[in-house]
Motif scaffolding. Structure first.
Motif, PDB file in Angstrom:
ATOM      1  N   PRO A  88       1.173  -1.018  -0.165  1.00 19.74           N
ATOM      2  CA  PRO A  88      -0.113   0.047  -0.236  1.00 19.74           C
ATOM      3  C   PRO A  88       0.589   1.360   0.413  1.00 19.74           C
ATOM      4  CG  PRO A  88      -0.073  -0.881   2.338  1.00 19.74           C
ATOM      5  CD  PRO A  88       0.985  -2.233   1.127  1.00 19.74           C
ATOM      6  N   CYS A  89       1.535   1.525  -1.276  1.00 18.07           N
ATOM      7  CA  CYS A  89       2.692   2.557  -1.119  1.00 18.07           C
ATOM      8  C   CYS A  89       1.779   3.593  -2.128  1.00 18.07           C
ATOM      9  CB  CYS A  89       3.807   2.324  -2.163  1.00 18.07           C
ATOM     10  SG  CYS A  89       4.175   0.638  -1.512  1.00 18.07           S
ATOM     11  N   LYS A  90       1.935   5.113  -1.314  1.00 19.16           N
ATOM     12  CA  LYS A  90       2.010   6.599  -1.674  1.00 19.16           C
ATOM     13  C   LYS A  90       2.025   6.286  -3.389  1.00 19.16           C
ATOM     14  CE  LYS A  90       2.365   9.090   2.554  1.00 19.16           C
ATOM     15  NZ  LYS A  90       3.073   9.678   3.391  1.00 19.16           N
ATOM     16  N   ASP A 116       5.969  -5.903  11.601  1.00 18.46           N
ATOM     17  CA  ASP A 116       4.223  -4.511  11.515  1.00 18.46           C
ATOM     18  C   ASP A 116       5.086  -3.571  10.819  1.00 18.46           C
ATOM     19  OD1 ASP A 116       2.228  -6.643  11.967  1.00 18.46           O
ATOM     20  OD2 ASP A 116       2.981  -6.642  14.239  1.00 18.46           O
ATOM     21  N   CYS A 117       5.108  -3.421   9.285  1.00 14.58           N
ATOM     22  CA  CYS A 117       5.522  -1.689   9.256  1.00 14.58           C
ATOM     23  C   CYS A 117       4.582  -1.110   9.240  1.00 14.58           C
ATOM     24  CB  CYS A 117       6.220  -2.252   7.774  1.00 14.58           C
ATOM     25  SG  CYS A 117       7.529  -3.167   7.815  1.00 14.58           S
ATOM     26  N   GLY A 118       5.066  -0.025   9.909  1.00 18.31           N
ATOM     27  CA  GLY A 118       3.903   1.192   9.560  1.00 18.31           C
ATOM     28  C   GLY A 118       3.881   1.764   8.139  1.00 18.31           C
ATOM     29  N   PRO A 119       3.076   3.689   8.605  1.00 17.30           N
ATOM     30  CA  PRO A 119       3.387   4.350   7.509  1.00 17.30           C
ATOM     31  C   PRO A 119       4.701   5.262   7.119  1.00 17.30           C
ATOM     32  CG  PRO A 119       1.507   4.462   8.133  1.00 17.30           C
ATOM     33  CD  PRO A 119       2.001   3.773   9.332  1.00 17.30           C
ATOM     34  N   GLY A 120       5.790   5.233   6.299  1.00 21.27           N
ATOM     35  CA  GLY A 120       6.476   5.687   5.920  1.00 21.27           C
ATOM     36  C   GLY A 120       7.840   5.062   5.000  1.00 21.27           C
ATOM     37  N   ARG A 121       9.002   5.249   5.472  1.00 17.12           N
ATOM     38  CA  ARG A 121       9.571   5.184   4.415  1.00 17.12           C
ATOM     39  C   ARG A 121      10.104   3.084   4.497  1.00 17.12           C
ATOM     40  NH1 ARG A 121      14.995   6.275   2.119  1.00 17.12           N
ATOM     41  NH2 ARG A 121      16.358   4.573   2.499  1.00 17.12           N
ATOM     42  N   LEU A 122       9.838   2.759   3.412  1.00 30.27           N
ATOM     43  CA  LEU A 122      10.016   0.870   3.364  1.00 30.27           C
ATOM     44  C   LEU A 122      10.853   0.742   1.705  1.00 30.27           C
ATOM     45  CD1 LEU A 122       8.907  -1.525   3.401  1.00 30.27           C
ATOM     46  CD2 LEU A 122       7.275  -1.804   1.860  1.00 30.27           C
ATOM     47  N   VAL A 123      11.826  -0.170   1.908  1.00 29.59           N
ATOM     48  CA  VAL A 123      12.627  -0.637   1.417  1.00 29.59           C
ATOM     49  C   VAL A 123      12.981  -2.267   1.235  1.00 29.59           C
ATOM     50  CG1 VAL A 123      15.283  -0.050   0.966  1.00 29.59           C
ATOM     51  CG2 VAL A 123      14.243   1.448   2.101  1.00 29.59           C
ATOM     52  N   PHE A 124      13.285  -2.615   0.323  1.00 29.94           N
ATOM     53  CA  PHE A 124      12.887  -4.268   0.081  1.00 29.94           C
ATOM     54  C   PHE A 124      15.331  -4.243  -0.500  1.00 29.94           C
ATOM     55  CE2 PHE A 124       8.760  -4.167  -0.293  1.00 29.94           C
ATOM     56  CZ  PHE A 124       8.237  -4.821   0.651  1.00 29.94           C
ATOM     57  N   HIS A 125      15.591  -5.006  -0.148  1.00 27.87           N
ATOM     58  CA  HIS A 125      16.971  -5.390  -1.004  1.00 27.87           C
ATOM     59  C   HIS A 125      16.652  -6.465  -2.363  1.00 27.87           C
ATOM     60  CE1 HIS A 125      19.622  -5.493   3.009  1.00 27.87           C
ATOM     61  NE2 HIS A 125      18.460  -6.474   3.266  1.00 27.87           N
ATOM     62  N   ALA A 126      17.646  -6.398  -3.114  1.00 28.53           N
ATOM     63  CA  ALA A 126      17.162  -6.733  -4.529  1.00 28.53           C
ATOM     64  C   ALA A 126      16.368  -8.851  -4.416  1.00 28.53           C
ATOM     65  CB  ALA A 126      18.532  -6.817  -5.028  1.00 28.53           C
ATOM     66  N   ASP A 127      16.358  -9.591  -3.540  1.00 27.85           N
ATOM     67  CA  ASP A 127      16.126 -10.728  -3.130  1.00 27.85           C
ATOM     68  C   ASP A 127      14.785 -10.279  -3.079  1.00 27.85           C
ATOM     69  OD1 ASP A 127      16.284 -10.011  -0.368  1.00 27.85           O
ATOM     70  OD2 ASP A 127      17.715 -11.550  -1.007  1.00 27.85           O
TER      71      ASP A 127
END
Length: 287
Positions: A88-90, A116-127
Motif C-alpha cells: 500500500p504505497c503512496k 508490522d511496518c507502519g506508514p513511512g519509508r519502506l525498502v527491500f533488498h534486491a532479493d
C-alpha cells in the motif's frame, strides 16, 4: 450256450466303452481349472499389479503435488513483499529495480514477513527481503529490543538486525548501549556504530559516546576521553577523531582549543586530513 456267450461279449464291450468316456466332473474341473489358474488368476495378478502401479502413480502424483504445494508455500513464506496484494504505497512513491519494488512510502500499516511496518519509508533488498521500515510497535529482533518509529529499523539480507533505536539496554561485546540510543551492526553481529556513556579502550584510545568500528574491530571514530596524539598532531581530550583502519588521522573536531598544523584553532573546529595535513575537503565527515 452260444447265445449266452454272445450276450456276455456284448455286455463286456458296453462296459469297456463306458470306461473310455471322459468323466464330466473331472473334465469340467480340469477345464475350469486351467483357465482359472492361467486366465482368471493371471488377470487378477495383472490387475493387482496394474492397480498397485496406478496406486503408486497416484501416490507419487499426490506426493509431487504436495511437494509442489509445500515448495510454493515455502516460497510464499520466504518472500517478504506485502503478501499477495501490492504494497500500500503512496501514489507515485514507488521505485523499482529490475521490475521489482525496491522502495516506497507506505500509506498504511502492513505486515511484511515477521514485522508490522507502519506508514513511512519502506525498502527491500534486491532479493525481495525486507531491508528497512518503520515498526508500528517495540519489537524483538534477534537479541535486541527495537523501538517503533519515528526512526527506521533496518535488516541485513539474511534478516539479522542492521540498525535500530533500542527499546532496552543492550550489551554488544565490550559496549553497553542504553535505551533510546541507536545501534548499527556489521553482518556478523559485531558493533558497527553505537553511543556509549562508559569509556572503552580501543586501539589505545579511551573512547566514549559515538563510537564507530571497522568490520575488523579496529577503531574508525570516537570521542576520546583522554588527550593523545596521532603523528605530530596533538588531540585534546573530548575531541572527535576519525582514523583509517591502519590508524592514520582522517578527521578531527577539537574538544578544546588547540593547534592544528601550526595554527591556533578553537573548540568545535573541524578538519579533514590528507597525507597528514589539513585538507580543503570536508568529505572525511561523510560515511
Amino acid at each position: 450256450m452260444t447265445l449266452r456267450i454272445l450276450v456276455a461279449v456284448l455286455a463286456l464291450a458296453a462296459c469297456k466303452g463306458k470306461d473310455k468316456a471322459p468323466d464330466p466332473s473331472a473334465g469340467s474341473a480340469t477345464t475350469s481349472s486351467t483357465p482359472t489358474t492361467g486366465s482368471t488368476g493371471s488377470s487378477s495378478a495383472g490387475s493387482a499389479t496394474a492397480g498397485s502401479g496406478a496406486g503408486s502413480a497416484a501416490a507419487g502424483s499426490a506426493a509431487a503435488g504436495s511437494a509442489a504445494a509445500g515448495s510454493a508455500a515455502a516460497t510464499a513464506a520466504g518472500s517478504t513483499y506485502c503478501g499477495a496484494t501490492p504494497c500500500p504505497c503512496k501514489a507515485g512513491s514507488e521505485q523499482k529495480s529490475d521490475d521489482k519494488l525496491s522502495r516506497c512510502e507506505l500509506e498504511k500499516a502492513v505486515k511484511i514477513g515477521a514485522y508490522d511496518c507502519g506508514p513511512g519509508r519502506l525498502v527491500f533488498h534486491a532479493d525481495g527481503s525486507l531491508e528497512e521500515c518503520l515498526l508500528t510497535a517495540d519489537t524483538t529482533v534477534g537479541d535486541y529490543a527495537c523501538k517503533s518509529g519515528p526512526l527506521s529499523t533496518a535488516f541485513h539480507k539474511d534478516g539479522k538486525l542492521r540498525n535500530c533505536s533500542l527499546a532496552k539496554d543492550a550489551t554488544i561485546g565490550d559496549f553497553t548501549i542504553t535505551t533510546g540510543r541507536g545501534i548499527e551492526l556489521h553482518a556478523d553481529g559485531k558493533l558497527r556504530n553505537g553511543w556509549t556513556e562508559k569509556v572503552v579502550t580501543i586501539d589505545g584510545w579511551a573512547c566514549t559516546k559515538g563510537t564507530r568500528l571497522f568490520a575488523s574491530g579496529k577503531l574508525e571514530s570516537c570521542v576520546v576521553d583522554v588527550a593523545g596524539k596521532v603523528g605530530a598532531q596533538a588531540i585534546p581530550a573530548k575531541s572527535s577523531i576519525r582514523v583509517t583502519e591502519d590508524g592514520v588521522l582522517r578527521g578531527l573536531e577539537l574538544g578544546a582549543a588547540g593547534v592544528v598544523a601550526g595554527k591556533p584553532a578553537k573548540a568545535g573546529d573541524r578538519f579533514c586530513f590528507e597525507d597528514g595535513k589539513p585538507a580543503k575537503s570536508q568529505s572525511c565527515w561523510m560515511y
